[in-house]
Structure formats: structure tokens, C-alpha cells
Design a protein around this motif. Structure first.
Motif, PDB file in Angstrom:
ATOM      1  N   HIS A   5     -13.769  61.938  16.649  1.00  0.00           N
ATOM      2  CA  HIS A   5     -12.267  62.116  17.080  1.00  0.00           C
ATOM      3  C   HIS A   5     -11.478  61.944  15.919  1.00  0.00           C
ATOM      4  N   LYS A   6     -11.856  60.671  15.183  1.00  0.00           N
ATOM      5  CA  LYS A   6     -11.114  60.296  13.967  1.00  0.00           C
ATOM      6  C   LYS A   6     -11.159  61.074  12.838  1.00  0.00           C
ATOM      7  N   ALA A   7     -12.569  61.653  12.746  1.00  0.00           N
ATOM      8  CA  ALA A   7     -12.703  62.745  11.644  1.00  0.00           C
ATOM      9  C   ALA A   7     -11.858  63.884  11.410  1.00  0.00           C
ATOM     10  N   ASN A   8     -11.892  64.438  12.882  1.00  0.00           N
ATOM     11  CA  ASN A   8     -10.875  65.576  13.237  1.00  0.00           C
ATOM     12  C   ASN A   8      -9.499  65.207  12.793  1.00  0.00           C
ATOM     13  N   ALA A  25     -16.199  65.234  -0.423  1.00  0.00           N
ATOM     14  CA  ALA A  25     -15.647  64.921   0.904  1.00  0.00           C
ATOM     15  C   ALA A  25     -16.361  64.082   1.707  1.00  0.00           C
ATOM     16  N   ALA A  26     -17.651  63.937   1.669  1.00  0.00           N
ATOM     17  CA  ALA A  26     -18.269  62.887   2.325  1.00  0.00           C
ATOM     18  C   ALA A  26     -17.654  61.522   2.116  1.00  0.00           C
ATOM     19  N   ARG A  27     -17.720  61.324   0.544  1.00  0.00           N
ATOM     20  CA  ARG A  27     -17.111  59.991   0.123  1.00  0.00           C
ATOM     21  C   ARG A  27     -15.768  59.416   0.782  1.00  0.00           C
ATOM     22  N   GLU A  28     -14.868  60.636   0.799  1.00  0.00           N
ATOM     23  CA  GLU A  28     -13.542  60.448   1.078  1.00  0.00           C
ATOM     24  C   GLU A  28     -13.593  60.153   2.757  1.00  0.00           C
ATOM     25  N   LEU A  29     -14.469  60.793   3.266  1.00  0.00           N
ATOM     26  CA  LEU A  29     -14.699  60.678   4.957  1.00  0.00           C
ATOM     27  C   LEU A  29     -14.988  59.092   5.145  1.00  0.00           C
ATOM     28  N   ALA A  30     -16.306  58.793   4.641  1.00  0.00           N
ATOM     29  CA  ALA A  30     -16.595  57.416   4.520  1.00  0.00           C
ATOM     30  C   ALA A  30     -15.434  56.467   4.306  1.00  0.00           C
ATOM     31  N   LYS A  31     -14.470  56.786   3.306  1.00  0.00           N
ATOM     32  CA  LYS A  31     -13.728  55.781   2.908  1.00  0.00           C
ATOM     33  C   LYS A  31     -12.674  55.676   4.112  1.00  0.00           C
ATOM     34  N   ARG A  32     -12.352  56.668   4.700  1.00  0.00           N
ATOM     35  CA  ARG A  32     -11.044  56.561   5.615  1.00  0.00           C
ATOM     36  C   ARG A  32     -11.515  56.598   6.953  1.00  0.00           C
ATOM     37  N   LEU A  33     -12.853  56.588   7.429  1.00  0.00           N
ATOM     38  CA  LEU A  33     -13.274  56.603   8.895  1.00  0.00           C
ATOM     39  C   LEU A  33     -13.297  55.005   9.274  1.00  0.00           C
ATOM     40  N   PRO A  34     -13.499  54.257   8.722  1.00  0.00           N
ATOM     41  CA  PRO A  34     -13.570  52.734   9.553  1.00  0.00           C
ATOM     42  C   PRO A  34     -12.336  52.539  10.054  1.00  0.00           C
ATOM     43  N   SER A  35     -12.291  51.430  11.151  1.00  0.00           N
ATOM     44  CA  SER A  35     -11.172  50.991  11.779  1.00  0.00           C
ATOM     45  C   SER A  35     -10.306  50.314  10.978  1.00  0.00           C
ATOM     46  N   THR A  94      -8.862  50.843   8.269  1.00  0.00           N
ATOM     47  CA  THR A  94      -7.867  51.698   7.522  1.00  0.00           C
ATOM     48  C   THR A  94      -6.604  51.725   8.270  1.00  0.00           C
ATOM     49  N   SER A  95      -6.484  51.413   9.535  1.00  0.00           N
ATOM     50  CA  SER A  95      -5.395  51.455  10.360  1.00  0.00           C
ATOM     51  C   SER A  95      -4.460  50.330  10.255  1.00  0.00           C
ATOM     52  N   ARG A  96      -3.170  50.760  10.188  1.00  0.00           N
ATOM     53  CA  ARG A  96      -2.082  49.717  10.197  1.00  0.00           C
ATOM     54  C   ARG A  96      -1.944  48.756  11.371  1.00  0.00           C
ATOM     55  N   GLY A 112       2.215  47.963  26.439  1.00  0.00           N
ATOM     56  CA  GLY A 112       1.506  48.780  27.506  1.00  0.00           C
ATOM     57  C   GLY A 112       1.531  50.137  27.203  1.00  0.00           C
ATOM     58  N   ASP A 113       2.094  50.596  25.940  1.00  0.00           N
ATOM     59  CA  ASP A 113       2.179  52.039  25.624  1.00  0.00           C
ATOM     60  C   ASP A 113       1.091  52.334  24.865  1.00  0.00           C
ATOM     61  N   PHE A 114       0.005  52.847  25.356  1.00  0.00           N
ATOM     62  CA  PHE A 114      -1.240  53.091  24.584  1.00  0.00           C
ATOM     63  C   PHE A 114      -1.065  54.031  23.400  1.00  0.00           C
ATOM     64  N   TYR A 115      -0.122  55.164  23.808  1.00  0.00           N
ATOM     65  CA  TYR A 115       0.105  56.084  22.750  1.00  0.00           C
ATOM     66  C   TYR A 115       0.992  55.822  21.564  1.00  0.00           C
ATOM     67  N   ALA A 116       1.342  54.503  21.511  1.00  0.00           N
ATOM     68  CA  ALA A 116       2.485  53.885  20.528  1.00  0.00           C
ATOM     69  C   ALA A 116       1.350  53.307  19.679  1.00  0.00           C
ATOM     70  N   ILE A 117       0.218  53.069  19.973  1.00  0.00           N
ATOM     71  CA  ILE A 117      -1.010  52.266  18.905  1.00  0.00           C
ATOM     72  C   ILE A 117      -1.508  53.560  18.011  1.00  0.00           C
ATOM     73  N   ASP A 118      -1.559  53.155  16.804  1.00  0.00           N
ATOM     74  CA  ASP A 118      -2.095  53.829  15.645  1.00  0.00           C
ATOM     75  C   ASP A 118      -3.264  54.622  16.164  1.00  0.00           C
ATOM     76  N   PRO A 119      -3.396  55.831  16.180  1.00  0.00           N
ATOM     77  CA  PRO A 119      -4.718  56.455  16.959  1.00  0.00           C
ATOM     78  C   PRO A 119      -5.808  56.335  15.937  1.00  0.00           C
ATOM     79  N   LEU A 120      -5.633  56.129  14.559  1.00  0.00           N
ATOM     80  CA  LEU A 120      -6.570  55.928  13.416  1.00  0.00           C
ATOM     81  C   LEU A 120      -7.278  54.378  13.781  1.00  0.00           C
TER      82      LEU A 120
END
Length: 318
Positions: A193-196, A248-258, A260-262, A277-285
Motif C-alpha cells: 500500500h505504501k509503495a502504491n 527505481a528499486a533503490r528509491e523504493l527501498a529508500k522511501r519504504l521503511p516507516s 521516513t514518516s513524520r 483518535g482521528d486515525f486519518y490524521a496520522i501520516d499514512p506513510l
């Protein structure tokens, strides 16, 4: 369109049938709802089991994932882990397992996951997926302590185009053994889902495997939810095998781990409270494994980023 794999709902129905057959051994209860729907309680008013959670997770992936409970004797604190792998990861994870169907109504809250979503196709996500399921029955998984009310059953029937007596609902709360297992078994799904979300061409993801530690269930909902999320965010590992360029694989690996999220860096329970308690306010990444490995199969190169955060696991999992 079906790409030659067995249809998701047919696979899931067969898994549900094994749960019905083995109900006593799995400690699940089976009943028929007011509209003729099949209800399998895997942890609400029944004890449930780890094995029930494994089968729930397999059903949620439409039978296109292999899910295993493993014991790592080298891990002293959390030796029990849940491993999931799929050679059809896009269909299994995004087409089926992702909890993307909002079925909340009249005080009842539930997000639907599982292959019934691929029949309903009511989510924008399906605009990016070419897969179309065909089935005479449907299976839906609910992370809840209550069976779906009639309004939800009717909504699912209408969206899938099926009579209500052809619907099967598997449900278990987060606080249960089965609920804990089936949530932790989403370690591969959250990576897909994050890759998408990162705009990686998901059709280029051809295989994948992931694992995360299995935390102890907890009777408090927020604590249980925090533990299951933190098991993946701070303790999960994933390896994806992708087509395309090494860059592209390198960039995905760089950005995929948790990391990277704020919002990374606190137990999930604290993050949830921070956003009231607003689940959707949390950074989806944030919702991705702690460690990522991406292999570019065209060049044979592998890229690794992220790390397991044992300190954070200690704070959350106990």
C-alpha cells in the motif's frame, strides 16, 4: 479481468469452509444471521486461536498468500513472529487484504477487508487494479467485536451483486488472539500500500515476503491496537522483488521503511492519542515495516534500508 490465478472469493470460501469444519478445534463459533449470511466469530464471544487468525489472514488474501507462525529461538523477547509471502502480492494484498471498505453505520464501526472488496469495487484503489473477480459467493473480514448488522449485510450484498445467503463474514476484535494474528499478518500488505502511495508502479512488484513479531493480546482496545501496529512499524521486515530499473528499486527501498514518516518515533498508542483518535490524521506513510529490502530482478541488485527498533518494541510490546 482475471490473470489466470484462481478467483479470490472462491479461494476464500474454501478456507472459510475449513474453519467451519474445524470450528471446535479452532475455538470459533459459526452461526447464520437474520438474512441468511454465514457468521464466523473467531474471537468476540469465543476464545479463538492463533490458528484461527492464520486462516482469517489467508482468507483475507483470497488464498494467494502463505502465512506461517514462526519461532525464532535467537529472539529472547519476541521469538514468535508471523510471516507472510505471496507470488501474487498486488492482487492478494491490495485487491483483497487491504482494509479499505468503510462499512460503518448507525453506531457500528468496521472497515471491510478481504476478497468481497474485489467484487464490490467501490474503492478508488480499484481504478489502478486490472483484476476483476467473479464468484457466486463472497467473503469479508471485519476487525470488530460484533457481527455486522442487517444494514451492513444488505450493503455488502448490493455492492457485490450477491444474495445475502451467499455472504460469509469472518470477524474478531483487535484484543483477541485471532485478531492480533490477522492484523500482524498485514506486514506485506502495508508495504504494498505504501509503495502504491509512493507512486511506484505496483505492477512491477512480482513477489514479496514480510514478517513481524506477534505481540501478546491486551484487553484494552487502544493498547492492543498500539501493539499490533508497532509490531510492524518498529519490528517488521519486508523484501520485495521488482521489475524495472535498479534506480527505481533503490528509491523504493529508500522511501519504504516507516522511519521516513513524520509521525515515526513514538508508540502508536501515543500517536493515536496525539491526534485525538482521528486515525486519518496520522501520516499514512507511517504504516509500513521498519526495515525494507528491495531486489531489482532485472539487474540482480538488492537495496536495504531501515532497522528494527528494539527500544520502541520494548516500550510498546512489553
Amino acid at each position: 479481468m482475471n490473470d489466470g490465478t484462481a478467483f479470490l472469493n472462491d479461494n476464500a470460501r474454501r478456507i472459510a469452509e475449513t474453519m467451519i469444519r474445524d470450528a471446535e478445534r479452532l475455538r470459533v463459533t459459526v452461526s447464520t444471521g437474520a438474512l441468511g449470511e454465514t457468521l464466523i466469530d473467531a474471537g468476540a464471544k469465543t476464545q479463538g486461536s492463533i490458528e484461527a487468525g492464520l486462516r482469517m489472514a489467508e482468507a483475507s488474501m483470497g488464498g494467494l498468500g502463505t502465512i506461517t507462525a514462526l519461532m525464532d529461538r535467537n529472539s529472547e523477547r519476541w521469538p514468535y513472529s508471523i510471516e507472510v509471502r505471496s507470488s501474487q502480492p498486488v492482487i492478494a494484498c491490495l485487491g483483497a487484504q487491504y482494509a479499505g471498505w468503510n462499512l460503518s453505520t448507525d453506531g457500528y464501526f468496521a472497515m471491510g477487508s478481504g476478497p468481497a472488496r474485489a467484487l464490490a469495487r467501490v474503492e478508488p484503489l480499484y481504478e489502478t487494479l486490472a483484476y476483476r473477480d467473479e464468484a457466486a459467493s463472497a467473503v469479508l473480514i471485519l476487525e470488530t467485536a460484533s457481527p455486522p448488522p442487517q444494514t451492513v449485510v444488505e450493503k455488502v450484498a448490493k455492492a457485490t451483486g450477491l444474495p445475502t445467503d451467499k455472504l460469509t463474514f469472518l470477524y474478531a476484535p483487535t484484543q483477541s488472539l485471532a485478531g492480533t494474528v490477522q492484523i500482524v499478518a498485514r506486514s506485506l500488505e502495508v508495504a504494498l500500500h505504501k509503495a502504491n502511495d509512493l507512486k511506484f508502479p505496483i505492477a512491477d512488484i512480482v513477489d514479496g515476503i514480510a514478517a513481524a513479531p506477534l505481540p501478546a493480546p491486551h484487553p484494552d482496545f487502544l493498547t492492543a491496537m498500539g501493539r499490533t501496529n508497532d509490531a510492524i512499524i518498529y519490528g517488521g521486515s519486508v523484501q520485495l522483488f521488482v521489475r524495472g530499473s535498479a534506480d527505481a528499486a533503490r528509491e523504493l527501498a529508500k522511501r519504504l521503511p516507516s522511519h521516513t514518516s513524520r509521525d515515526h518515533g513514538k508508540p502508536f498508542k501515543e500517536i493515536f492519542k496525539q491526534f485525538k483518535g482521528d486515525f486519518y490524521a496520522i501520516d499514512p506513510l507511517l504504516f509500513s515495516p521498519a526495515r525494507a529490502i528491495v531486489t531489482a530482478i532485472d539487474s540482480g541488485e538488492t537495496f536495504r534500508t531501515g532497522r528494527i527498533d528494539a527500544e520502541m518494541l520494548e516500550r510498546s510490546l512489553g
